[in-house]
Design a protein around this motif. Structure first.
Motif, PDB file in Angstrom:
ATOM      1  N   ASN A 204      16.470  -4.060  -5.625  1.00 13.07           N
ATOM      2  CA  ASN A 204      17.092  -2.948  -4.800  1.00 13.07           C
ATOM      3  C   ASN A 204      17.495  -1.642  -5.325  1.00 13.07           C
ATOM      4  N   GLY A 205      16.921  -1.269  -6.357  1.00  7.13           N
ATOM      5  CA  GLY A 205      17.073  -0.155  -7.323  1.00  7.13           C
ATOM      6  C   GLY A 205      17.560  -0.102  -8.586  1.00  7.13           C
ATOM      7  N   THR A 206      17.978   1.115  -9.080  1.00  5.70           N
ATOM      8  CA  THR A 206      18.489   1.357 -10.573  1.00  5.70           C
ATOM      9  C   THR A 206      19.853   1.411 -10.361  1.00  5.70           C
ATOM     10  N   PHE A 207      20.627   0.426 -11.025  1.00 11.95           N
ATOM     11  CA  PHE A 207      22.056   0.663 -11.330  1.00 11.95           C
ATOM     12  C   PHE A 207      22.553   0.778 -12.683  1.00 11.95           C
ATOM     13  N   LEU A 208      23.911   1.233 -12.797  1.00 18.71           N
ATOM     14  CA  LEU A 208      24.627   1.526 -14.227  1.00 18.71           C
ATOM     15  C   LEU A 208      25.713   0.592 -14.243  1.00 18.71           C
ATOM     16  N   ARG A 209      25.631  -0.410 -15.146  1.00 20.06           N
ATOM     17  CA  ARG A 209      26.683  -1.456 -15.119  1.00 20.06           C
ATOM     18  C   ARG A 209      27.516  -1.057 -16.089  1.00 20.06           C
TER      19      ARG A 209
ATOM     20  N   ILE B  97      22.324   4.233  -9.145  1.00 20.49           N
ATOM     21  CA  ILE B  97      22.065   5.527  -9.659  1.00 20.49           C
ATOM     22  C   ILE B  97      21.105   6.362  -8.554  1.00 20.49           C
ATOM     23  N   GLU B  98      21.333   7.464  -8.236  1.00 18.63           N
ATOM     24  CA  GLU B  98      20.755   8.328  -7.182  1.00 18.63           C
ATOM     25  C   GLU B  98      20.322   9.563  -8.302  1.00 18.63           C
ATOM     26  N   ALA B  99      19.108   9.567  -8.577  1.00 18.76           N
ATOM     27  CA  ALA B  99      18.531  10.392  -9.529  1.00 18.76           C
ATOM     28  C   ALA B  99      17.851  11.667  -9.040  1.00 18.76           C
ATOM     29  N   GLY B 100      17.900  11.784  -7.675  1.00 13.61           N
ATOM     30  CA  GLY B 100      17.035  12.824  -7.094  1.00 13.61           C
ATOM     31  C   GLY B 100      16.714  12.445  -5.680  1.00 13.61           C
ATOM     32  N   TYR B 101      15.727  13.444  -4.964  1.00 18.21           N
ATOM     33  CA  TYR B 101      15.293  13.004  -3.670  1.00 18.21           C
ATOM     34  C   TYR B 101      14.072  11.895  -3.769  1.00 18.21           C
ATOM     35  N   LYS B 102      13.893  11.430  -2.517  1.00 16.65           N
ATOM     36  CA  LYS B 102      13.158  10.276  -2.462  1.00 16.65           C
ATOM     37  C   LYS B 102      11.601  10.764  -2.892  1.00 16.65           C
ATOM     38  N   LYS B 103      11.215  12.053  -2.333  1.00 20.10           N
ATOM     39  CA  LYS B 103       9.907  12.338  -2.784  1.00 20.10           C
ATOM     40  C   LYS B 103       9.593  12.730  -4.018  1.00 20.10           C
ATOM     41  N   ASN B 104      10.728  12.769  -4.963  1.00 16.22           N
ATOM     42  CA  ASN B 104      10.379  13.129  -6.456  1.00 16.22           C
ATOM     43  C   ASN B 104      11.216  11.964  -7.344  1.00 16.22           C
ATOM     44  N   LYS B 105      10.427  11.019  -7.493  1.00 12.90           N
ATOM     45  CA  LYS B 105      11.289   9.814  -8.157  1.00 12.90           C
ATOM     46  C   LYS B 105      10.941   9.700  -9.717  1.00 12.90           C
ATOM     47  N   SER B 106      10.612  10.932 -10.242  1.00 15.74           N
ATOM     48  CA  SER B 106      10.073  11.093 -11.819  1.00 15.74           C
ATOM     49  C   SER B 106      11.365  10.652 -12.573  1.00 15.74           C
ATOM     50  N   ARG B 107      12.633  11.136 -12.203  1.00 16.98           N
ATOM     51  CA  ARG B 107      13.971  10.888 -13.032  1.00 16.98           C
ATOM     52  C   ARG B 107      14.331   9.312 -12.815  1.00 16.98           C
TER      53      ARG B 107
END
Length: 478
Positions: free
Chosen positions: A142-147, A160-170
């Motif tokens: 369900n996503g990328t997390f920081l433990r 971790i919310e690294a940016g907008y959905k249309k730009n998932k590069s980060r």
């Protein structure tokens, strides 16, 4: 170094409060370690004592000591008193001391200062621990997390919310980092009630393929007007081409805007070097002047801010060039402008900024600047009367044009150096009795003797008038 910023979203408010408490204790530990380092405590003693005092594991404590030491060394490097360092920001602290700020404005300012002072957490990466032990990136369905390690075998997970959905590069990059187990550092910061994470990964550069073997491109960054001047040479130091890139955006605008354009112009320079297959030569900038108070305030603050801005620009040029496998050479910028304006500006009919870039390029190739014989002969013919006339002319200009007294001081020093010379040819470049007269002294003297009479108020942009003096040795009344 690759830096990725992301916002942390916690599964519950309780989890967020647990992390905020950890950040508060870590920030206190770092400030306490800083005070003890000032008193001369060593790392091992601090590491042993601070764990129980702040209820942190040894890695967190070690990172806090490292950050404290880094802050201490930075203050010393900038020439500031380490005892006067204010955690949370000196400017914000000084604003809080002003009596005219009260009510909601004061409360908002105080929260901002406390967030910067207490809302910090830093964790270094470790290759042996598969990336980072205390703050580990984990990829789930369900996503990328920081433990985040918040205690003995206790962990809190934050999405971790690294940016907008249309730009998932980060986010994809973070997932690659997590799966590859490469070491990365994570720094948590509290801002406007939200917790942000900054991930730093040491970048591996490709092999350097474009070197100075076929020549270089010299870069001269100018504050007034804001522009980059560049000059291309062959491997022997001969001028091939040159150009100028205007940077009006760096003179105004907010911090983010200027940072964007610094990257933009760095890309332009690296693109030119890549197309021409030449190494890049830049100035090695050192910020030495700190003002009367030592806090970069006063009449020179504008120039100093420009230096910091351009140091950042040159740093970006270095980073981008290394990514492209282009060699970057740093040289001492001393007297490059003076040498360029007097020797190459009249010779090639170019501006003083481009001629300075040319001198920087030649210096990157290891070439020495020979002083033209006609300039040596010119200085040796100056009489005592002519020197006094020059001195009086400068005094009059300073008095009536409201110029800075430092100009007169520099000119007086130059005239004393000239007066100490003997008329015999070649005597100029050798140490004199009681006077240390270097090659740089010569260029300073020449600037005063030649440029000041031409344009007493400011340095001219056009030096074509010096061509006859430089090449043919023709001169009239100094």
């Amino acid at each position: 170094m690759i830096l990725i910023q992301a916002k942390l979203v916690f599964l519950s408010q309780e989890d967020k409060q647990t992390v905020l408490d950890l950040m508060r204790r870590w920030s206190s530990c770092m400030r306490f370690a800083y005070k003890r380092l000032l008193e001369g405590y060593d790392r091992n003693t601090l590491k042993r004592d601070l764990q129980g005092m702040f209820d942190l594991n040894s890695r967190y404590v070690d990172d806090a000591i490292m950050k404290a030491r880094s802050t201490l060394e930075s203050a010393k490097e900038l020439g500031r008193s380490p005892k006067r360092v204010i955690f949370g920001g000196k400017k914000l602290f000084e604003k809080l001391q002003k009596r005219h700020i009260n009510g909601k404005a004061y409360k908002k300012l105080k929260i901002k200062w406390q967030e910067k002072r207490k809302g910090n957490l830093y964790s270094r990466g470790d290759k042996s621990k598969k990336g980072n032990l205390n703050t580990r990136i984990e990829v789930k369905e369900n996503g990328t997390f920081l433990r985040i390690n918040v205690g003995e075998r206790k962990y809190v997970y934050a999405k971790i919310e690294a940016g907008y959905k249309k730009n998932k590069s980060r986010e994809e990059l973070l997932q690659e980092i997590a799966e590859s187990n490469i070491p990365y550092s994570a720094e948590l910061k509290l801002k406007n009630g939200n917790i942000y994470a900054y991930f730093a990964i040491e970048e591996k550069y490709p092999e350097t393929k474009i070197t100075k073997e076929k020549g270089v491109i010299g870069i001269d960054v100018n504050a007034y007007p804001d522009n980059i001047s560049w000059a291309e040479t062959d491997e022997k130091g001969n001028l091939i081409s040159y150009g100028k890139i205007s940077m009006p955006e760096l003179s105004s605008g907010n911090k983010n805007k200027k940072e964007y354009f610094r990257w933009h112009y760095a890309h332009e320079i690296v693109k030119i070097a890549k197309e021409k297959g030449k190494a890049i030569v830049i100035e090695k900038l050192d910020i030495k002047e700190k003002g009367k108070r030592g806090d970069f305030s006063g009449r020179k603050s504008r120039r100093i801010r420009h230096n910091f801005s351009y140091k950042s620009l040159l740093s970006k040029i270095k980073t981008l060039a290394k990514r492209e496998g282009i060699e970057v050479i740093e040289v001492d910028p001393s007297y490059t402008s003076i040498i360029g304006m007097l020797k190459y500006a009249p010779q090639y009919m170019i501006t003083k900024d481009i001629s300075a870039a040319y001198v920087i390029a030649r210096r990157g190739l290891g070439l020495q600047e020979k002083i033209p014989d006609n300039y040596v002969n010119f200085l040796n013919t100056l009489t005592e009367k002519e020197l006094e006339e020059l001195k009086e002319h400068v005094k009059y200009t300073v008095k009536n044009k409201n110029l800075k007294r430092k100009h007169l001081k520099e000119i007086n020093k130059a005239i004393k150096l000239i007066q100490s010379l003997e008329s015999e040819s070649g005597r100029v470049l050798r140490p004199l009795d009681g006077t240390s007269f270097s090659t740089y002294d010569f260029w300073r003297v020449l600037k005063v003797a030649v440029v000041t009479p031409l344009s007493p108020e400011k340095v001219p942009r056009d030096f074509s008038v010096l061509k006859e003096l430089l090449i043919q040795g023709k001169w009239g009344d100094p």
